[in-house]
Design an enzyme around this catalytic site. Structure first.
Site: not given
Lengths: 342, 90
Positions: B14-16, B19
């Site tokens: 879950i990166h930017a 997210a």
């Protein structure tokens, strides 16, 4: 209420003796010398915040012996060895070393006789010596351990230092916590953390700090993620701040009861610590930033012994009591207007 | 309140971007959305909160929905996790 379901998690379950010694030397500048079993420091774990002086254990009584704690041998324990005789005490010490003791500290430059150190070495219990006096040493180590094993929790909200008062802004997502924090930064206050706050309980004080990932980033709806530190500079941020007031923002609702006098102070219990709480419904024309500043100043005033609500109440009570003795019903603040003067 | 365990399918974790998709979807529902990981409970409608978890591929999270549309919101969120945060269905 966002504080009802929070779960406290210990910051660390255990630390190694080598970590403890390294940190005590590094962070607290303690002079610590190794006396025995230094090689086993890496696999000896400390799990308890408290320290223990093994006086009774050295006298041979080991029922309920708190062996899981750090053992501190100071002047009285050392004198006892000489008093009772090394040979007698050595037997008791042999019993002690059968317990899985994490580490033994000798304070006040005390030293154990060689036979004792030999036993510790065989049991692979590290022994260290420090010139610091026992009570001071125990105080410092305990404070360090309390920090390491402190319970903490993660919370959604914004934490800002306003005039030196730590205000935790909470409320539902999208209500504008970050915007208030940004506004406060613009007015010269310092942001501790936005969106994610780690709350740590240490000696009955609640400390807020950012996580190592979110530190000094902020999310502004419609804009995205901004970096407060590079934008506003070092004066706009703080690494830690004690939580002194909780400001809970909510949408205005007619059925909502709000305190109109400030006499009924509310508290919220967070990790078992009561924090004064102000519930602020958002209504048109309300400048939350200015109110946050007023909350901070009001908190400072009451901290310095002046409570405006109480002072006002006292004034009213005096007037009511004075009516019986015939003082005037209502008075203008100025008795006589001498022209247009102050 | 409904709870459900999910696994991060997205390769990069879950990166930017994932997210922001989670937050975007979560805010469309009235229900409160929380994610449990490492014993902490973070607000799923906060992007910085989600990113703080730095959830990797294969990480197990527990989703918690609480509110009037919790069932519907949970269904949507679970499907989002299962298809690796692709927003194919509108």
């Amino acid at each position: 209420m966002p504080f009802k379901n929070i779960k406290a998690v210990p910051r660390k379950e255990h630390i190694t003796v080598s970590f403890l010694v390294e940190q005590l030397r590094d962070k607290l500048s303690l002079d610590i010398r190794s006396c025995a079993a230094e090689s086993s420091c890496n696999d000896r774990m400390i799990t308890d915040t408290d320290l223990h002086r093994p006086g009774l254990a050295m006298a041979g009584y080991v029922d309920l012996f708190s062996h899981q704690r750090i053992q501190v041998i100071g002047n009285s324990e050392r004198k006892y060895i000489d008093h009772i005789g090394e040979d007698v005490c050595l037997k008791a010490f042999h019993e002690i070393t059968k317990f899985p003791i994490p580490v033994i500290f000798l304070t006040d430059n005390n030293m154990l006789p060689d036979a004792f150190l030999q036993l510790a070495e065989e049991a692979r219990i590290p022994v260290f010596q420090s010139p610091m006096e026992t009570t001071r040493f125990m105080f410092l180590v305990r404070d360090f351990l309390e920090d390491q094993f402190a319970v903490q929790t993660m919370l959604h909200g914004s934490m800002v230092d306003v005039y030196g008062v730590g205000i935790l802004i909470s409320g539902k997502s999208g209500i504008g916590k970050s915007e208030v924090a940004l506004d406060l930064v613009e007015r010269g206050h310092r942001v501790v953390s936005d969106d994610v706050i780690i709350l740590t309980k240490k000696s009955n004080v609640l400390i807020a700090s950012p996580t190592d990932i979110n530190k000094h980033f902020m999310e502004i709806r419609g804009l995205g993620i901004v970096d407060v530190m590079s934008m506003f500079g070092i004066r706009a941020i703080r690494y830690q701040k004690r939580v002194e007031v909780i400001l809970e923002l909510s949408l205005w609702d007619e059925s909502h009861h709000v305190d109109r006098t400030g006499l009924n102070r509310q508290n919220t219990s967070v990790l078992g610590i009561d924090i004064p709480t102000i519930n602020l419904p958002i209504t048109p024309g309300k400048n939350i930033t200015v109110i946050a500043e007023v909350i901070a100043m009001n908190h400072l005033l009451s901290h310095y012994g002046y409570d405006a609500a109480l002072a006002f109440q006292q004034k009213i009570q005096d007037r009511i009591a004075g009516k019986k003795t015939g003082s005037p019903v209502m008075q203008r603040a100025v008795e006589y207007f001498e022209g247009d003067l102050e | 309140m409904v709870k459900k365990k999910v696994t991060v399918q997205h390769e990069a974790g879950i990166h930017a971007r994932p997210a922001s998709i989670i937050v975007k979807e979560a805010t469309r529902f009235a229900s409160e959305f929380h994610i449990h990981m490492y014993g902490y409970r973070i607000n799923g409608k906060s992007i910085l909160g989600l990113l703080t978890l730095a959830a990797e591929h294969g990480a197990e999270l527990e989703l918690e929905m609480d509110g009037p549309d919790e069932e519907e919101a949970m269904k949507k969120m679970v499907s989002l996790f299962n298809n690796g945060f692709r927003m194919d269905e509108k």
